[in-house]
Write an enzyme that holds these catalytic residues in place. Structure first.
Site, PDB file in Angstrom:
ATOM      1  N   GLU A   1     100.278  22.065  41.275  1.00 34.26           N
ATOM      2  CA  GLU A   1     100.285  23.521  41.174  1.00 34.26           C
ATOM      3  C   GLU A   1      98.965  24.054  41.715  1.00 34.26           C
ATOM      4  O   GLU A   1      97.899  23.653  41.260  1.00 34.26           O
ATOM      5  CB  GLU A   1     100.448  23.950  39.715  1.00 34.26           C
ATOM      6  CG  GLU A   1     100.366  25.473  39.549  1.00 34.26           C
ATOM      7  CD  GLU A   1     100.349  25.930  38.103  1.00 34.26           C
ATOM      8  OE1 GLU A   1     101.178  26.779  37.755  1.00 34.26           O
ATOM      9  OE2 GLU A   1      99.504  25.424  37.322  1.00 34.26           O
TER      10      GLU A   1
ATOM     11  N   LYS B   1     110.536  28.687  32.425  1.00 33.34           N
ATOM     12  CA  LYS B   1     109.365  28.088  31.758  1.00 33.34           C
ATOM     13  C   LYS B   1     108.758  29.077  30.766  1.00 33.34           C
ATOM     14  O   LYS B   1     108.580  30.252  31.095  1.00 33.34           O
ATOM     15  CB  LYS B   1     108.306  27.714  32.809  1.00 33.34           C
ATOM     16  CG  LYS B   1     106.975  27.236  32.202  1.00 33.34           C
ATOM     17  CD  LYS B   1     105.823  27.352  33.198  1.00 33.34           C
ATOM     18  CE  LYS B   1     104.487  27.154  32.484  1.00 33.34           C
ATOM     19  NZ  LYS B   1     103.336  27.515  33.340  1.00 33.34           N
TER      20      LYS B   1
ATOM     21  N   HIS C   1     104.199  33.624  29.377  1.00 36.19           N
ATOM     22  CA  HIS C   1     103.121  33.011  28.594  1.00 36.19           C
ATOM     23  C   HIS C   1     102.661  33.968  27.514  1.00 36.19           C
ATOM     24  O   HIS C   1     102.425  35.140  27.786  1.00 36.19           O
ATOM     25  CB  HIS C   1     101.926  32.673  29.500  1.00 36.19           C
ATOM     26  CG  HIS C   1     102.315  31.861  30.694  1.00 36.19           C
ATOM     27  ND1 HIS C   1     102.927  32.413  31.793  1.00 36.19           N
ATOM     28  CD2 HIS C   1     102.207  30.538  30.942  1.00 36.19           C
ATOM     29  CE1 HIS C   1     103.183  31.457  32.672  1.00 36.19           C
ATOM     30  NE2 HIS C   1     102.755  30.315  32.184  1.00 36.19           N
TER      31      HIS C   1
ATOM     32  N   SER D   1      97.129  21.218  37.860  1.00 31.34           N
ATOM     33  CA  SER D   1      96.727  22.490  38.456  1.00 31.34           C
ATOM     34  C   SER D   1      95.408  22.360  39.207  1.00 31.34           C
ATOM     35  O   SER D   1      94.439  21.814  38.687  1.00 31.34           O
ATOM     36  CB  SER D   1      96.589  23.553  37.364  1.00 31.34           C
ATOM     37  OG  SER D   1      97.827  23.742  36.703  1.00 31.34           O
TER      38      SER D   1
END
Length: 252
Positions: A46, A170, A143, A21
């Site tokens: 990312e 994900k 998340h 990331s």
């Protein structure tokens, strides 16, 4: 199970792919981070756009995306605005969030976008369709930075992502106990063996959950996140160490 090919990278076969990331706040930061990442051993870059200060100015966002693309020319670029409610740095309205992702798709600069599952089914479905029309793949995500839901709930969320058209579902959850890590791994195996017809990404965060970031090939997670400099989530390890472990497990 079908794989997902982005540029020349095939997600869902072989060892799990490594995602890193980039989290620069300004165009200058973004460029210097991208330059620092150029020699690192990873598979997908990312861009965490929620760290970018000028995120509400489309021109600035696209200028930064173009700068990244010029520096990292060969790797798939994943465009991610992580909302504050799911652990990100900023909050946008649903309308702003969808518009930002559509602008990224329109730009032709990104290969993948991240869409959060709980944005709203209609908005998500429409944006997935829009991305696919432009040959942009979609990672759909959820998340939980506070807990690990029951295995059945984890599986249900991953199945919902699949139903909404995600190329790669994900989920990332936070363990409070070692047993929570097993819950995430159990859910991963169940999803992968019983329901998934495409690659999935799962992880248990923090130091407690680090085994989940390493053992994806064993349990059924097709990618994992590593750190080049600063970790973007608790429990990430360096890409060099990550590649070593993933290779050992792949060759065993």
């Amino acid at each position: 199970m079908k794989t997902v090919t982005v540029r020349d990278l095939v997600v869902g076969e072989g060892a799990p792919k490594i995602i890193v990331s980039l989290m620069g706040k300004t165009i200058t930061d973004v460029k210097s981070e991208a330059l620092a990442y150029r020699e690192a051993d990873f598979d997908i870059l990312e861009w965490r756009v929620d760290h970018f200060a000028n995120v509400t100015t489309a021109e600035s966002v696209l200028e930064a995306a173009g700068a990244i693309r010029e520096i990292i020319t060969d790797k798939p670029l994943l465009f991610t605005f992580r909302s504050a409610k799911e652990g990100g740095e900023q909050a946008l309205t649903t309308e702003q969030y969808i518009a930002l992702n559509r602008a990224a798709v329109d730009s032709g600069l990104v290969d993948m976008i991240d869409l959060e599952l709980f944005t709203g089914d209609d908005e998500v479905k429409a944006t997935v369709g829009y991305a696919h029309q432009h040959n942009v793949a979609v990672i759909m995500s959820n998340h939980d930075f506070h807990k690990t839901p029951a295995a059945e709930e984890i599986v249900q969320r991953l199945r919902k992502m699949q139903e909404l058209g995600a190329d790669i579902p994900k989920i990332a959850v936070m363990p409070q106990t070692k047993a929570d890590v097993l819950t995430l791994l159990t859910a991963t195996v169940e999803m992968q063996e019983r329901y998934a017809d495409r690659p999935i990404i799962t992880m248990s965060m923090s130091k407690t959950g680090v085994i989940s970031r390493l053992a994806g090939e064993v349990f059924g997670s097709a990618a994992t996140f590593g750190a080049v400099k600063k970790a973007s989530a608790p429990g990430q390890i360096s890409v060099a160490d990550l590649r070593t472990v993933l290779t050992i497990l792949h060759q065993a």
